[in-house]
Design an enzyme around this catalytic site. Structure first.
Site, short mmCIF file in Angstrom:
data_model
loop_
_atom_site.label_atom_id
_atom_site.label_comp_id
_atom_site.label_asym_id
_atom_site.label_seq_id
_atom_site.Cartn_x
_atom_site.Cartn_y
_atom_site.Cartn_z
N ASP A 1 -113.23 49.29 -44.63
CA ASP A 1 -112.59 49.28 -45.89
C ASP A 1 -111.82 50.70 -45.95
O ASP A 1 -112.69 51.75 -45.94
CB ASP A 1 -113.81 49.18 -46.86
CG ASP A 1 -113.36 49.17 -48.27
OD1 ASP A 1 -112.27 49.78 -48.52
OD2 ASP A 1 -113.60 48.46 -49.16
N HIS B 1 -111.09 45.77 -47.54
CA HIS B 1 -111.48 45.88 -48.94
C HIS B 1 -111.38 44.71 -49.52
O HIS B 1 -112.17 44.13 -50.32
CB HIS B 1 -110.44 46.69 -49.80
CG HIS B 1 -110.86 47.18 -50.93
ND1 HIS B 1 -112.26 47.75 -51.28
CD2 HIS B 1 -110.48 47.11 -52.49
CE1 HIS B 1 -112.45 47.98 -52.45
NE2 HIS B 1 -111.29 47.61 -53.27
N SER C 1 -114.98 45.33 -56.25
CA SER C 1 -114.32 46.57 -56.54
C SER C 1 -114.46 46.83 -57.72
O SER C 1 -115.69 47.17 -58.31
CB SER C 1 -112.52 46.27 -56.17
OG SER C 1 -112.14 47.58 -56.15
#
Length: 284
Positions: A236, A264, A131
């Site tokens: 995601d 995610h 991320s």
């Protein structure tokens, strides 16, 4: 991105991660933690394993080594790798200082992470970035090609589109989240501090939408020369699929691996598959 918000099963997963870390400690070949003074701040780290191949784990937004990488710290090969997890400045146990989000906060995190590894005596190392941590890894690899062996990124992006901006603003107000969604980060930061930091993060990531093409680090991708594996969960909800495809197209020689059911948090939800992918790639 919002490393903990979407697809992680939130409270339950946070509890699972804590348990994983706690249970892993007696079985590691060695575990150490502490703080290193780097670029004027005290950065918290955890280190495990005794392998010759050093690997830095870079957490997501508001994340830390304990909240974001339990299954990796437990199960990645300790004989092959030396794993270093860290809390970027203003996150987790790298406080004070309070976290802020100037226009160069990703660049600052990249420099902090690289300088932490150098301070700890690692001359070359690989990067695992999730991320926001993946964005940091992209910048670190582009800026320090002589130091980075290999890189794995997932849930990451090199620009902020208008679609992304809408997603961020939809989750800006944490008071509208369920208590179950808020609790993991409230445990780390406190109720009001978490709300403040999160809102500041939204403003921090949104500022990139005002740049040409919404660039965070688009111009740096051609400078990345290390072998790079991009992993993406096809479900995601926070990172649309055009982001990993853009990274794959613009990082020379990179590979893209898609996990059909991944969200995610794919490295937590599908930890065994993820760890196998990472080990095979890093050991090639």
């Amino acid at each position: 991105m919002a490393s903990f918000l979407f697809g992680r099963r939130l409270l339950k997963c946070s509890t699972d991660v804590r348990e994983i870390v706690e249970k892993s400690l007696p079985y590691c070949s060695s575990v150490s933690s502490g703080r290193q003074r780097v670029n004027g701040v005290d950065l918290y780290y955890e280190q495990t394993g005794r392998g010759k191949h050093a690997v830095l784990l870079l957490p997501g937004a508001l994340g830390s080594t304990k909240t974001d990488f339990g299954p990796q710290l437990k199960s990645l090969n300790k004989e092959c790798f030396t794993l270093v997890g860290w809390d970027p400045r203003g996150y987790g146990q790298s406080r004070p200082p309070d976290r802020d989000f100037p226009s160069d906060f990703f660049e600052r995190d990249a420099k902090d992470g690289v300088d932490l590894m150098k301070t700890m005596g690692f001359k070359k190392f690989s990067l695992l970035g999730w991320s926001d941590g993946g964005i940091t890894a992209l910048i670190a690899a582009a800026r320090n090609p002589e130091l980075i062996k290999k890189m794995v990124v997932w849930g990451s992006n090199a620009f902020v589109s208008q679609d992304d901006l809408k997603l961020y603003n939809m989750v800006r107000d944490v008071s509208k989240w369920s208590a179950r969604m808020r609790q993991p980060m409230e445990e780390v930061y406190g109720v009001q501090a978490f709300a403040n930091i999160w809102e500041n993060w939204v403003d921090g990531i949104a500022q990139f939408a005002n740049r040409p093409e919404g660039s965070i680090c688009m111009e740096l991708l051609p400078l990345i020369s290390c072998p790079t594996l991009i992993i993406h969960g096809e479900k995601d909800p926070m990172v649309p699929s055009f982001h990993p495809h853009y990274l794959h197209k613009n990082i020379k020689g990179s590979r893209l691996h898609l996990i059909p059911e991944g969200k995610h948090n794919l490295h937590l939800r599908y930890a065994e598959e993820f760890n196998k992918l990472v080990e095979d790639f890093l050991e090639e």
